[in-house]
Design a protein around this motif. Sequence first.
Motif, short mmCIF file in Angstrom:
data_model
loop_
_atom_site.label_atom_id
_atom_site.label_comp_id
_atom_site.label_asym_id
_atom_site.label_seq_id
_atom_site.Cartn_x
_atom_site.Cartn_y
_atom_site.Cartn_z
N SER A 4 21.66 4.03 2.83
CA SER A 4 23.05 4.62 2.14
C SER A 4 23.09 4.30 0.87
O SER A 4 23.28 2.86 0.79
CB SER A 4 24.02 4.64 3.37
N VAL A 5 23.41 4.99 -0.08
CA VAL A 5 23.92 4.65 -1.47
C VAL A 5 25.50 4.61 -1.31
O VAL A 5 26.26 3.92 -2.48
CB VAL A 5 23.16 5.22 -2.63
N GLY A 6 26.20 5.27 -0.76
CA GLY A 6 27.62 5.70 -0.85
C GLY A 6 27.88 7.15 -0.57
O GLY A 6 26.83 7.91 -0.17
N LYS A 7 29.07 7.19 -0.92
CA LYS A 7 29.60 8.90 -0.34
C LYS A 7 30.07 9.43 -1.96
O LYS A 7 31.02 8.86 -2.34
CB LYS A 7 30.60 8.81 0.66
N LEU A 8 29.56 10.55 -2.03
CA LEU A 8 30.38 11.33 -3.31
C LEU A 8 30.77 12.68 -2.72
O LEU A 8 29.90 13.59 -2.20
CB LEU A 8 28.99 11.66 -4.20
N LEU A 9 32.14 12.81 -3.19
CA LEU A 9 32.96 13.94 -2.58
C LEU A 9 32.64 13.89 -1.10
O LEU A 9 32.84 13.05 -0.57
CB LEU A 9 32.29 15.13 -3.26
N ASP A 10 32.01 15.07 -0.43
CA ASP A 10 31.92 15.17 1.00
C ASP A 10 30.46 14.80 1.53
O ASP A 10 30.26 15.41 2.64
CB ASP A 10 32.41 16.45 1.59
N SER A 11 29.80 14.22 0.60
CA SER A 11 28.24 14.14 0.96
C SER A 11 28.01 12.63 0.93
O SER A 11 28.47 11.83 0.18
CB SER A 11 27.37 14.67 -0.02
N ARG A 60 45.73 3.04 -7.18
CA ARG A 60 44.95 4.43 -6.89
C ARG A 60 43.22 3.99 -6.86
O ARG A 60 43.03 3.14 -7.52
CB ARG A 60 45.14 5.24 -7.91
N GLN A 61 42.86 4.71 -5.86
CA GLN A 61 41.24 4.46 -5.56
C GLN A 61 40.47 5.50 -6.16
O GLN A 61 40.89 6.71 -5.74
CB GLN A 61 41.21 4.12 -3.93
N ALA A 62 39.58 5.24 -6.81
CA ALA A 62 38.65 6.14 -7.33
C ALA A 62 37.28 6.03 -7.18
O ALA A 62 36.78 4.95 -6.60
CB ALA A 62 39.03 6.30 -9.01
N LYS A 63 36.37 6.93 -7.49
CA LYS A 63 34.76 6.84 -7.23
C LYS A 63 34.24 6.88 -8.59
O LYS A 63 34.30 7.86 -9.13
CB LYS A 63 34.43 7.97 -6.19
N ALA A 64 33.51 5.99 -8.65
CA ALA A 64 32.49 6.02 -9.94
C ALA A 64 30.95 6.36 -9.51
O ALA A 64 30.58 5.44 -8.76
CB ALA A 64 32.57 4.87 -10.91
#
Length: 394
Positions: A86-93, A202-206
């Motif tokens: 697993s690399v991570g989660k992007l949106l719902d994937s 606030r938490q964000a994803k990069a």
Amino acid sequence: MALSKGFRVLHKAESQTNSIILEARHREDCLLFESGVIAVLTPAEREAVKGQYTRTLDAHACLGVLRLNTDGAGPQYLVLVTGCTSVGKLLDSDVLRISSVDLLPLRWTTSGTDSLDERANEIRRLLASGTFYFTTASGGVPPFDLSLCMQWQRQGVGQDNRFFWNKSLHVALQQASIDCTVWLVRAVCGGVEVRTIYAAHRQAKACLIGRLARGRAGTRFNVRGVNDDGHAANFVETEQIIILDDCISAFLQIRGSIPLFWEQPGLQVGSHRVKMSRGYESNAPAFDRHFARLKELYGKQILVNLLGGKEGEHMLSKAFQNHLQASRHAADVPMVNFDYHQQVRGGSSKVERLQAGLGHKVLPFLTECGFFSSSGDIVQRFAFSFHSFVSACV
């Protein structure tokens, strides 16, 4: 945490023909591969024949069917992802890196064994090299397509074949009128990184996605320059995506080999020997096609030439500049020259020197660059024209 495997492969024992069933979690139907035919079995048909098959292996995903001969007469293999991280989660994937691949023969070889053809074994090793990625999603939601940039996904573009590496593996199921989105995944070659970042409370994803194009890929010293169609060697589209709540921004950069006919003899690391393999008249058409396509796909272009002043690099850099000035693109494609190796070599302040040396040269042009931005279902800003993508890729 171990990743669950959503596919199961069953093999028919003591069969004169290689007969395989592919089952997917949460689906009552299944796929049957037998005698060169691919068919969907209904739940009733599946239960009627399942007792004749034994479980062979479990897999995370299926990449498709590998046909080594275009006429379909040669060996064929079912390509399965049996290991991934697993690399991570992007949106719902979930974004996954492929680490292990199995190829199951769909027909016996001429030797009567199920040993892999050497060409198939090379493809297996390539797919398991750690540079291929795919996504999965649950709950019936279509997964994020790593081969397609954020803007084009939001605009409903179906696919970008330049970065869809296992496209040819989907053909067998497409020809059998089977929905590939249900049974197969799309794989990209390159690199993907996903990180959680914080903006105050606030938490964000990069996310950073590097997509290597299929058109002219190869090892560094063996594949250089451009081909007659204007495709530059080792072309990469890099996308930076920031997701904060329901707001998304995305910025694209592209890179590639110098779009001229040239080569670098030998495999000695650090060698600066460069050889121009064609004259100006032969270079000009491919050079023009290259930049015409980039404009159609991405709009405004700003070139950053990172070649230095040593030996062959200097000759190639001058040829690049001269071809641009002599082309119809000189008026609207500025070039920034920056000797990267000279500017950042040694010391501990490489980043600062890069910012000071390159930053002030590029800064005046950055206002002409676009980025994609959306809030919920509302697109607030486009990075480039949607119509230009359609005209270039249809």
